[in-house]
Design a protein around this motif. Structure first.
Motif, PDB file in Angstrom:
ATOM      1  N   ASN A  53       0.699  -1.246   0.171  1.00 33.73           N
ATOM      2  CA  ASN A  53       0.041   0.020  -0.074  1.00 33.73           C
ATOM      3  C   ASN A  53       0.762   1.369  -0.084  1.00 33.73           C
ATOM      4  N   LEU A 297      -6.847   1.572  -1.151  1.00 33.98           N
ATOM      5  CA  LEU A 297      -6.583   2.043   0.255  1.00 33.98           C
ATOM      6  C   LEU A 297      -7.607   2.969   0.619  1.00 33.98           C
ATOM      7  N   PHE A 298      -8.105   3.467  -0.072  1.00 35.06           N
ATOM      8  CA  PHE A 298      -9.327   4.580   0.273  1.00 35.06           C
ATOM      9  C   PHE A 298     -10.553   3.893   0.630  1.00 35.06           C
ATOM     10  N   GLY A 300     -10.444   0.589   1.513  1.00 38.13           N
ATOM     11  CA  GLY A 300     -10.048  -0.161   2.564  1.00 38.13           C
ATOM     12  C   GLY A 300     -10.294   0.579   3.930  1.00 38.13           C
ATOM     13  N   VAL A 301      -9.870   1.846   3.956  1.00 37.60           N
ATOM     14  CA  VAL A 301      -9.883   2.555   5.227  1.00 37.60           C
ATOM     15  C   VAL A 301     -11.393   2.834   5.577  1.00 37.60           C
ATOM     16  N   PHE A 304     -12.763  -0.389   7.037  1.00 37.65           N
ATOM     17  CA  PHE A 304     -12.319  -0.404   8.231  1.00 37.65           C
ATOM     18  C   PHE A 304     -13.053   0.488   9.565  1.00 37.65           C
ATOM     19  N   ILE A 305     -13.406   1.657   9.175  1.00 37.92           N
ATOM     20  CA  ILE A 305     -14.073   2.671   9.713  1.00 37.92           C
ATOM     21  C   ILE A 305     -15.489   2.094  10.006  1.00 37.92           C
TER      22      ILE A 305
END
Length: 323
Positions: A53, A297-298, A300-301, A304-305
Motif C-alpha cells: 500500500n 486503500l481509500f 479499505g480505510v 475498516f471505519i
C-alpha cells in the motif's frame, strides 16, 4: 460397615494437577498443527499484500525497481486525484446503491431459509433441500455469469424471453444484459440464488444450540408456533445475526468484484462500474499502479471505519461484537 465402605468405589478420586496439565499439553499441540496452513495462507494473501500500500504515496515507476524505492514520493496526491475525479461521486453512489440493495435483499434470505428448514419435520426432504441450496455456492462466478447470459439472451436459448412469449406471443424479445437498468436486479437475483443456501449454515448451527426444553416448556404453557419463533428462536439467533451484520455493513463500499466484473460487458461497463472494478481497470489495464493503490486503500480505510462503528454499535445495543 467397614466392608461396605471398602466395597463402594471412591467417587472423589483426585488427579495430580501436574499430570492433568501434561495431558492437556500432549493433546493441544495437534490443534495448533491444524492451524498452521490457515495462518500461513492468511499471512501470505492477507497481511503481506498490505505492505504494498505504500506505493499509493509514490509516483510508482516499475522500471525503478520492483519495490519502487527509487520512485518519487508524492504524499496524498493520488488520493486528491481520485477525490477530484469526475467519476468519484458517480462511483461512490453506484457502489453504495449496489451494496445497500444487496444487503437489504440478501441479508434476510439465509435467515428465512434457515427458519423454514428448521420447521421441516421430514428428515430426508430437509437434507435434500439443504444440499441443493448449498451447491450453487461452489459454482464460480464465471459459470454463473455464463448461465445468466444464456438464460437472458435474445437467442432461442433465452429461457426468460421464451417464457415471456409463451405468455404473450406478441411480446418482443429483450436483451436484458445489454441494458444497464437491468444490471442491479441481475446482481441481486444471482447473489440470492448462489449464496443463500450457504449462508444458512451459521443460522442452522445457532438453531441447534437452542435448548429444546425451552420449546417444550413454551408449548406446555400454550405458546403457538409463531410465539415460540418470536420469543425463543429469534432471540437465540441475535448473536449470530449481529456478527453477520457487522461483516456485511463493513462491505458497503466493497461490492463483490468477481460478481460485478463477470456480469458486465462492453455495452454497459461504463454505466455499471463500481470502485472495485474501477480500481482493476486503472491498475492492471491502464498501468496506473499508484493511483489504483490509492483508490483501493481509500476503500479499505472506509471499510475498516464501518466495521469498527458497526461493532461498537452492536456491542452497545446487544453486547455482541467481534472485538
Amino acid at each position: 460397615m467397614a466392608l461396605l465402605k471398602s466395597a463402594v468405589p471412591n467417587q472423589n478420586i483426585s488427579v495430580n494437577p501436574k499430570r492433568k496439565k501434561s495431558l492437556q499439553k500432549q493433546n493441544i499441540w495437534v490443534l495448533y498443527v491444524f492451524l498452521i496452513p490457515a495462518v500461513v495462507l492468511t499471512l501470505i494473501f492477507a497481511y503481506l499484500p498490505m505492505f504494498s500500500n505504500y506505493i499509493a504515496f509514490l509516483d510508482y515507476d516499475f522500471n525503478k525497481g520492483w519495490f519502487g524505492f527509487g520512485s518519487e514520493f508524492v504524499g496524498f496526491d493520488n488520493f486528491a486525484k481520485f477525490l477530484n475525479d469526475d467519476k468519484f461521486y458517480e462511483l461512490m453512489g453506484r457502489t453504495l446503491l449496489y451494496s445497500v440493495t444487496m444487503m437489504v435483499t440478501t441479508f434476510p434470505a439465509p435467515l428465512i431459509l434457515a427458519l423454514l428448514l428448521n420447521e421441516l419435520r421430514g428428515r430426508l426432504f430437509k437434507k435434500f433441500v439443504q444440499t441443493t441450496s448449498y451447491i450453487p455456492h461452489f459454482v464460480s462466478w464465471v459459470t454463473v455469469a455464463g448461465l445468466f447470459y444464456m438464460f437472458l439472451t435474445v437467442d432461442a436459448t433465452g429461457i426468460v424471453n421464451n417464457l415471456r412469449q409463451l405468455i404473450d406471443p406478441s411480446a418482443e424479445r429483450i436483451s436484458f444484459m445489454q441494458d444497464a437498468s437491468n444490471f442491479l436486479p441481475v446482481l441481486v437475483i444471482s447473489e440470492v440464488w448462489k449464496e443463500t443456501g450457504w449462508g444458512t449454515i451459521l443460522y442452522l448451527a445457532a438453531l441447534s444450540g437452542i435448548d429444546p426444553q425451552q420449546y417444550e416448556a413454551a408449548q406446555v404453557d400454550g405458546a403457538n408456533r409463531f410465539q415460540r419463533l418470536l420469543y425463543i428462536t429469534l432471540p437465540g439467533l441475535i448473536p449470530t445475526m449481529c456478527i453477520l451484520l457487522i461483516f456485511q455493513l463493513s462491505g458497503l463500499f466493497a461490492t463483490n468484484f468477481d460478481q460485478v466484473f463477470n456480469m458486465q460487458n462492453k455495452m454497459i461497463r461504463l454505466d455499471t462500474d463500481t470502485i472495485g472494478v474501477y480500481t482493476y481497470y486503472q491498475g492492471l489495464v491502464s498501468g496506473q499502479y499508484s493511483y489504483s493503490a490509492a483508490v483501493g486503500l481509500f476503500q479499505g480505510v472506509i471499510s475498516f471505519i464501518l466495521i469498527m462503528l458497526t461493532n461498537y454499535t452492536t456491542k452497545r445495543l446487544s453486547n455482541v461484537g467481534i472485538i
